[in-house]
Design a protein around this motif. Structure first.
Motif, short mmCIF file in Angstrom:
data_model
loop_
_atom_site.label_atom_id
_atom_site.label_comp_id
_atom_site.label_asym_id
_atom_site.label_seq_id
_atom_site.Cartn_x
_atom_site.Cartn_y
_atom_site.Cartn_z
N THR A 1 0.79 -1.23 0.00
CA THR A 1 0.00 0.00 0.00
C THR A 1 0.83 1.28 0.00
N ALA A 2 2.01 1.28 0.58
CA ALA A 2 2.81 2.52 0.65
C ALA A 2 3.20 3.05 -0.73
N PRO A 3 3.69 2.23 -1.66
CA PRO A 3 4.01 2.79 -2.98
C PRO A 3 2.78 3.25 -3.75
N ILE A 4 1.68 2.55 -3.58
CA ILE A 4 0.46 2.94 -4.29
C ILE A 4 -0.05 4.29 -3.77
N SER A 5 -0.07 4.46 -2.46
CA SER A 5 -0.53 5.73 -1.91
C SER A 5 0.44 6.86 -2.28
N ALA A 6 1.74 6.58 -2.32
CA ALA A 6 2.70 7.61 -2.73
C ALA A 6 2.47 8.01 -4.18
N ASN A 7 2.17 7.04 -5.03
CA ASN A 7 1.88 7.34 -6.42
C ASN A 7 0.64 8.23 -6.54
N PHE A 8 -0.41 7.92 -5.80
CA PHE A 8 -1.62 8.73 -5.86
C PHE A 8 -1.38 10.14 -5.33
N ILE A 9 -0.63 10.27 -4.25
CA ILE A 9 -0.33 11.59 -3.70
C ILE A 9 0.48 12.40 -4.70
N GLY A 10 1.44 11.77 -5.36
CA GLY A 10 2.23 12.46 -6.37
C GLY A 10 1.39 12.92 -7.55
N LYS A 11 0.48 12.06 -8.02
CA LYS A 11 -0.39 12.43 -9.13
C LYS A 11 -1.30 13.59 -8.76
N VAL A 12 -1.84 13.58 -7.55
CA VAL A 12 -2.71 14.68 -7.12
C VAL A 12 -1.92 15.98 -7.08
N ASN A 13 -0.68 15.94 -6.58
CA ASN A 13 0.13 17.15 -6.54
C ASN A 13 0.45 17.67 -7.94
N ILE A 14 0.67 16.78 -8.89
CA ILE A 14 0.95 17.21 -10.26
C ILE A 14 -0.31 17.82 -10.87
N HIS A 15 -1.45 17.18 -10.71
CA HIS A 15 -2.68 17.68 -11.31
C HIS A 15 -3.17 18.97 -10.67
N CYS A 16 -2.96 19.12 -9.38
CA CYS A 16 -3.36 20.37 -8.70
C CYS A 16 -2.32 21.46 -8.90
N GLN A 17 -1.24 21.13 -9.54
CA GLN A 17 -0.14 22.05 -9.79
C GLN A 17 0.39 22.64 -8.49
N ALA A 18 0.48 21.78 -7.47
CA ALA A 18 1.03 22.19 -6.19
C ALA A 18 2.54 22.06 -6.17
N CYS A 19 3.12 21.62 -7.28
CA CYS A 19 4.57 21.45 -7.37
C CYS A 19 5.03 21.89 -8.75
N ASP A 20 6.32 21.85 -8.96
CA ASP A 20 6.86 22.18 -10.27
C ASP A 20 6.38 21.16 -11.29
N THR A 21 6.10 21.63 -12.49
CA THR A 21 5.71 20.73 -13.57
C THR A 21 6.91 19.88 -13.95
N PRO A 22 6.71 18.58 -14.16
CA PRO A 22 7.85 17.75 -14.53
C PRO A 22 8.43 18.18 -15.88
N PRO A 23 9.69 17.88 -16.12
CA PRO A 23 10.30 18.26 -17.40
C PRO A 23 9.62 17.52 -18.55
N PRO A 24 9.69 18.08 -19.75
CA PRO A 24 9.04 17.40 -20.87
C PRO A 24 9.71 16.06 -21.16
N PRO A 25 8.92 15.03 -21.48
CA PRO A 25 9.49 13.72 -21.76
C PRO A 25 10.20 13.71 -23.12
N ALA A 26 11.00 12.71 -23.31
CA ALA A 26 11.76 12.59 -24.56
C ALA A 26 10.84 12.24 -25.72
#
Length: 123
Positions: A81-106
């Motif tokens: 459960t810990a990696p899954i919850s970390a993944n969800f928390i990270g996705k929420v932060n990206i979508h809410c733009q509470a953090c820097d936008t990740p660099p563009p992919p290759a």
């Protein structure tokens, strides 16, 4: 008798290592600045620390002659459960733009969490 002494030392060593990892995770949770960096402290370091504390409990239960498998179930649940919850928390932060936008992919692709359908193509 000697096996019991070795078991006691293993329990003490596991408790010290686990407590150190949990302490580092708690300090990291308090000291890091934004949610994305705070995310790593409890999910990575804390999980290893709690795992070591549970290993100490397993060794102690075998040492006193009353083996228990409850700790294995707790560890399995925690490690799943810990990696899954970390993944969800990270996705929420990206979508809410509470953090820097990740660099563009290759290769001009898009990140899988940031795929936004084009309103023009839906018509």
């Amino acid at each position: 008798m000697t096996a019991q002494i070795i078991g006691t030392y293993l329990v003490c060593l596991s408790l010290i290592i686990g407590s150190g990892f949990v302490l580092v995770g708690a300090i990291g949770l308090l000291k890091f600045n934004d949610p994305m960096t705070r995310l790593h402290a409890p999910t990575k370091v804390g999980t290893v620390g709690i795992g070591m504390l549970l290993i100490a409990s397993i060794i102690h239960s075998f040492d006193i002659g009353q083996p228990s498998t409850h700790e294995l179930l707790i560890m399995a649940f925690l490690f799943v459960t810990a990696p899954i919850s970390a993944n969800f928390i990270g996705k929420v932060n990206i979508h809410c733009q509470a953090c820097d936008t990740p660099p563009p992919p290759a290769d001009g692709d898009t990140w899988s969490t940031l795929d936004v359908p084009d309103p023009e193509s839906e018509r």
